[in-house]
Design a protein around this motif. Structure first.
Motif, PDB file in Angstrom:
ATOM      1  N   LYS A 117      11.508 -18.462  -4.658  1.00  0.00           N
ATOM      2  CA  LYS A 117      11.306 -17.180  -3.986  1.00  0.00           C
ATOM      3  C   LYS A 117       9.889 -16.705  -4.317  1.00  0.00           C
ATOM      4  O   LYS A 117       9.647 -16.104  -5.370  1.00  0.00           O
ATOM      5  CB  LYS A 117      12.354 -16.164  -4.439  1.00  0.00           C
ATOM      6  N   ILE A 118       8.952 -16.980  -3.422  1.00  0.00           N
ATOM      7  CA  ILE A 118       7.529 -16.772  -3.694  1.00  0.00           C
ATOM      8  C   ILE A 118       7.112 -15.345  -3.371  1.00  0.00           C
ATOM      9  O   ILE A 118       7.249 -14.885  -2.239  1.00  0.00           O
ATOM     10  CB  ILE A 118       6.669 -17.748  -2.863  1.00  0.00           C
ATOM     11  N   GLY A 119       6.593 -14.663  -4.383  1.00  0.00           N
ATOM     12  CA  GLY A 119       6.013 -13.344  -4.158  1.00  0.00           C
ATOM     13  C   GLY A 119       4.526 -13.451  -3.896  1.00  0.00           C
ATOM     14  O   GLY A 119       4.007 -12.855  -2.952  1.00  0.00           O
ATOM     15  N   ALA A 120       3.833 -14.226  -4.726  1.00  0.00           N
ATOM     16  CA  ALA A 120       2.391 -14.397  -4.575  1.00  0.00           C
ATOM     17  C   ALA A 120       1.935 -15.643  -5.324  1.00  0.00           C
ATOM     18  O   ALA A 120       2.596 -16.091  -6.269  1.00  0.00           O
ATOM     19  CB  ALA A 120       1.641 -13.176  -5.100  1.00  0.00           C
ATOM     20  N   GLU A 193       7.018  -6.794   5.305  1.00  0.00           N
ATOM     21  CA  GLU A 193       8.030  -6.043   6.059  1.00  0.00           C
ATOM     22  C   GLU A 193       8.868  -5.190   5.101  1.00  0.00           C
ATOM     23  O   GLU A 193       9.556  -4.261   5.521  1.00  0.00           O
ATOM     24  CB  GLU A 193       8.936  -7.015   6.822  1.00  0.00           C
ATOM     25  N   LYS A 194       8.794  -5.518   3.800  1.00  0.00           N
ATOM     26  CA  LYS A 194       9.576  -4.812   2.790  1.00  0.00           C
ATOM     27  C   LYS A 194       8.716  -3.963   1.856  1.00  0.00           C
ATOM     28  O   LYS A 194       9.244  -3.073   1.183  1.00  0.00           O
ATOM     29  CB  LYS A 194      10.358  -5.830   1.944  1.00  0.00           C
ATOM     30  N   ILE A 195       7.423  -4.259   1.792  1.00  0.00           N
ATOM     31  CA  ILE A 195       6.571  -3.650   0.778  1.00  0.00           C
ATOM     32  C   ILE A 195       5.143  -3.554   1.298  1.00  0.00           C
ATOM     33  O   ILE A 195       4.743  -4.317   2.183  1.00  0.00           O
ATOM     34  CB  ILE A 195       6.622  -4.503  -0.513  1.00  0.00           C
ATOM     35  N   GLN A 196       4.372  -2.614   0.786  1.00  0.00           N
ATOM     36  CA  GLN A 196       2.962  -2.534   1.135  1.00  0.00           C
ATOM     37  C   GLN A 196       2.182  -1.965  -0.047  1.00  0.00           C
ATOM     38  O   GLN A 196       2.753  -1.442  -0.999  1.00  0.00           O
ATOM     39  CB  GLN A 196       2.738  -1.669   2.374  1.00  0.00           C
ATOM     40  N   TYR A 197       0.862  -2.106   0.015  1.00  0.00           N
ATOM     41  CA  TYR A 197       0.027  -1.532  -1.033  1.00  0.00           C
ATOM     42  C   TYR A 197       0.219  -0.018  -1.055  1.00  0.00           C
ATOM     43  O   TYR A 197       0.223   0.634  -0.007  1.00  0.00           O
ATOM     44  CB  TYR A 197      -1.449  -1.842  -0.779  1.00  0.00           C
ATOM     45  N   PRO A 198       0.378   0.571  -2.254  1.00  0.00           N
ATOM     46  CA  PRO A 198       0.542   2.034  -2.328  1.00  0.00           C
ATOM     47  C   PRO A 198      -0.743   2.758  -1.936  1.00  0.00           C
ATOM     48  O   PRO A 198      -1.787   2.551  -2.542  1.00  0.00           O
ATOM     49  CB  PRO A 198       0.882   2.274  -3.809  1.00  0.00           C
ATOM     50  N   GLU A 199      -0.680   3.563  -0.877  1.00  0.00           N
ATOM     51  CA  GLU A 199      -1.858   4.288  -0.384  1.00  0.00           C
ATOM     52  C   GLU A 199      -1.926   5.704  -0.956  1.00  0.00           C
ATOM     53  O   GLU A 199      -0.899   6.315  -1.248  1.00  0.00           O
ATOM     54  CB  GLU A 199      -1.821   4.372   1.147  1.00  0.00           C
ATOM     55  N   GLU A 212       1.055  -2.657  -9.196  1.00  0.00           N
ATOM     56  CA  GLU A 212       2.307  -1.975  -8.841  1.00  0.00           C
ATOM     57  C   GLU A 212       3.063  -2.769  -7.787  1.00  0.00           C
ATOM     58  O   GLU A 212       4.285  -2.931  -7.882  1.00  0.00           O
ATOM     59  CB  GLU A 212       2.043  -0.558  -8.331  1.00  0.00           C
ATOM     60  N   MET A 213       2.343  -3.270  -6.791  1.00  0.00           N
ATOM     61  CA  MET A 213       3.007  -4.051  -5.753  1.00  0.00           C
ATOM     62  C   MET A 213       3.627  -5.308  -6.347  1.00  0.00           C
ATOM     63  O   MET A 213       4.762  -5.682  -6.015  1.00  0.00           O
ATOM     64  CB  MET A 213       2.029  -4.411  -4.639  1.00  0.00           C
ATOM     65  N   ASN A 214       2.904  -5.968  -7.254  1.00  0.00           N
ATOM     66  CA  ASN A 214       3.420  -7.197  -7.864  1.00  0.00           C
ATOM     67  C   ASN A 214       4.624  -6.926  -8.759  1.00  0.00           C
ATOM     68  O   ASN A 214       5.576  -7.718  -8.797  1.00  0.00           O
ATOM     69  CB  ASN A 214       2.307  -7.879  -8.664  1.00  0.00           C
ATOM     70  N   ILE A 215       4.605  -5.820  -9.484  1.00  0.00           N
ATOM     71  CA  ILE A 215       5.755  -5.454 -10.313  1.00  0.00           C
ATOM     72  C   ILE A 215       6.976  -5.205  -9.434  1.00  0.00           C
ATOM     73  O   ILE A 215       8.098  -5.627  -9.749  1.00  0.00           O
ATOM     74  CB  ILE A 215       5.438  -4.216 -11.174  1.00  0.00           C
ATOM     75  N   ARG A 216       6.776  -4.522  -8.321  1.00  0.00           N
ATOM     76  CA  ARG A 216       7.888  -4.254  -7.402  1.00  0.00           C
ATOM     77  C   ARG A 216       8.450  -5.558  -6.828  1.00  0.00           C
ATOM     78  O   ARG A 216       9.662  -5.708  -6.670  1.00  0.00           O
ATOM     79  CB  ARG A 216       7.424  -3.325  -6.281  1.00  0.00           C
ATOM     80  N   LEU A 217       7.564  -6.514  -6.547  1.00  0.00           N
ATOM     81  CA  LEU A 217       8.015  -7.818  -6.052  1.00  0.00           C
ATOM     82  C   LEU A 217       8.875  -8.532  -7.087  1.00  0.00           C
ATOM     83  O   LEU A 217       9.921  -9.109  -6.761  1.00  0.00           O
ATOM     84  CB  LEU A 217       6.812  -8.694  -5.686  1.00  0.00           C
ATOM     85  N   ARG A 218       8.442  -8.480  -8.335  1.00  0.00           N
ATOM     86  CA  ARG A 218       9.222  -9.124  -9.400  1.00  0.00           C
ATOM     87  C   ARG A 218      10.590  -8.466  -9.555  1.00  0.00           C
ATOM     88  O   ARG A 218      11.600  -9.135  -9.774  1.00  0.00           O
ATOM     89  CB  ARG A 218       8.444  -9.076 -10.716  1.00  0.00           C
ATOM     90  N   MET A 220      12.248  -7.230  -7.237  1.00  0.00           N
ATOM     91  CA  MET A 220      13.032  -7.648  -6.074  1.00  0.00           C
ATOM     92  C   MET A 220      13.435  -9.118  -6.156  1.00  0.00           C
ATOM     93  O   MET A 220      14.063  -9.652  -5.234  1.00  0.00           O
ATOM     94  CB  MET A 220      12.211  -7.400  -4.797  1.00  0.00           C
ATOM     95  N   GLY A 221      13.075  -9.774  -7.270  1.00  0.00           N
ATOM     96  CA  GLY A 221      13.502 -11.158  -7.482  1.00  0.00           C
ATOM     97  C   GLY A 221      12.489 -12.212  -7.101  1.00  0.00           C
ATOM     98  O   GLY A 221      12.785 -13.420  -7.170  1.00  0.00           O
ATOM     99  N   TYR A 222      11.285 -11.807  -6.704  1.00  0.00           N
ATOM    100  CA  TYR A 222      10.236 -12.766  -6.356  1.00  0.00           C
ATOM    101  C   TYR A 222       9.491 -13.218  -7.609  1.00  0.00           C
ATOM    102  O   TYR A 222       9.382 -12.472  -8.597  1.00  0.00           O
ATOM    103  CB  TYR A 222       9.233 -12.132  -5.388  1.00  0.00           C
ATOM    104  N   ASN A 223       8.960 -14.440  -7.566  1.00  0.00           N
ATOM    105  CA  ASN A 223       8.125 -14.958  -8.645  1.00  0.00           C
ATOM    106  C   ASN A 223       6.651 -14.918  -8.257  1.00  0.00           C
ATOM    107  O   ASN A 223       6.310 -15.060  -7.073  1.00  0.00           O
ATOM    108  CB  ASN A 223       8.507 -16.401  -8.985  1.00  0.00           C
ATOM    109  N   LEU A 224       5.801 -14.743  -9.251  1.00  0.00           N
ATOM    110  CA  LEU A 224       4.347 -14.783  -9.065  1.00  0.00           C
ATOM    111  C   LEU A 224       3.821 -16.050  -9.722  1.00  0.00           C
ATOM    112  O   LEU A 224       4.207 -16.366 -10.856  1.00  0.00           O
ATOM    113  CB  LEU A 224       3.698 -13.547  -9.691  1.00  0.00           C
ATOM    114  N   TYR A 225       2.937 -16.746  -9.029  1.00  0.00           N
ATOM    115  CA  TYR A 225       2.458 -18.044  -9.516  1.00  0.00           C
ATOM    116  C   TYR A 225       0.931 -18.069  -9.612  1.00  0.00           C
ATOM    117  O   TYR A 225       0.234 -17.373  -8.870  1.00  0.00           O
ATOM    118  CB  TYR A 225       2.913 -19.168  -8.574  1.00  0.00           C
ATOM    119  N   PHE A 226       0.456 -18.915 -10.511  1.00  0.00           N
ATOM    120  CA  PHE A 226      -0.975 -19.161 -10.672  1.00  0.00           C
ATOM    121  C   PHE A 226      -1.236 -20.648 -10.453  1.00  0.00           C
ATOM    122  O   PHE A 226      -0.609 -21.500 -11.076  1.00  0.00           O
ATOM    123  CB  PHE A 226      -1.422 -18.736 -12.072  1.00  0.00           C
TER     124      PHE A 226
END
Length: 298
Positions: A117-120, A193-199, A212-218, A220-226
């Protein structure tokens, strides 16, 4: 690989450097992309440079905002124009290595096939700075204090202060799951469609908005990769973009991080804010002491 990439490039008054960034996109080994350049109302020669380099290139889309939206708002507007399967954010003072996009897309497709489940996915970031300021000196001093930890992990979130330390170096090996990504990362288009950068929340230097966006993704169950094999060079500029004088940068750093803690750490904010303010005081005293000791004796 058939994955179309929408590359989003927000810019503001960077006509003197943006040409190198554009050329590095145009010469990528992976060619299934579109480049959306979101000019946030530049009043220098940015538009002329872009139009000169993008002439007859149908893959480059350029528009100019009638008023300055700020970085998060400009990104969100550009996302609506994107037609790719994935969105890759870059900045105007960065130069992509020729196979950067190819390595990111290969990683995305590999993880997708594995059912992740790819977040970024973020690339390596090699930072080069050609000027000296007190602000840069403070940042280097802070980062040096965590060097041992950053040799082991590309990203550390301090549990007491919530501060994020990064070392997205190409020296790391293999795909690594991380707690946060830097601002120039690749995201599946569908997540927007579920999230956007906080304006209109993080202002000035905008510190905190991508985290903040990345924390919210995590959450929601998404993983962040390098992916260290994908490399970008960051040629930090003194002018244009979101650059601010030290006193303004310091104010927005404290303001934005305090908001970041309040919005993302619930009741933990009470003690984390105290640790953060103590950290600020300790850093200022420590840096000032070192600076005085480095001054040549008369």
């Amino acid at each position: 690989m058939c994955c179309k990439v929408s590359i989003i490039l927000p810019t503001y008054n960077r006509g003197f450097i943006i040409g190198d960034c554009l050329k590095s996109v145009i010469t990528q080994t992976y060619d299934n992309w579109e480049l959306i350049i979101a000019d946030d109302g530049s009043n220098d020669n940015t538009e002329d440079i872009i139009k000169g380099l993008s002439k007859n290139n149908q893959k480059i889309i350029y528009y100019k905002n009638s008023q300055n939206l700020g970085l998060p708002g400009n990104r969100n507007k550009a996302i609506k124009e994107a037609s790719g399967h994935v969105v890759f954010f870059i900045e105007d003072d960065m130069v992509l290595r020729a196979d950067c996009l190819e390595n990111l897309v290969k990683t995305y497709e590999l993880l997708s096939k594995q059912g992740e489940k790819i977040g970024a996915i973020c690339p390596s970031l090699i930072t080069q700075i050609s000027y000296n300021t007190s602000q840069r000196g403070v940042l280097n001093h802070v980062r040096d204090s965590r060097n041992d930890d950053l040799e082991k992990s590309p990203c550390i979130i301090d549990k007491k202060t919530g501060l994020i330390y990064r070392n997205f170096s190409p020296k790391f090996n293999g795909i690594i799951i991380v707690e946060d990504c830097h601002s120039c990362s690749l995201y599946p288009k569908e997540i927007f469609e579920k999230i956007q950068y906080p304006e209109n929340i993080y202002t000035g230097n905008y510190i905190g908005e991508e985290s903040e966006m990345n924390i919210r993704l995590r959450k929601m169950g998404y993983n962040l990769y390098f992916q260290p094999k994908a490399v970008m060079n960051h040629f930090v500029q003194e002018n244009g973009g979101c650059r601010l004088p030290l006193y303004k940068w310091s104010y927005y750093f404290i303001r934005n991080h305090s908001l970041f803690l309040a919005r993302n750490y619930s009741y933990k904010f009470v003690y984390m804010e105290s640790f953060f303010l103590f950290y600020i005081l300790r850093t200022v005293v420590s840096f000032s002491f070192l600076s005085l000791n480095k001054q040549p004796k008369k």
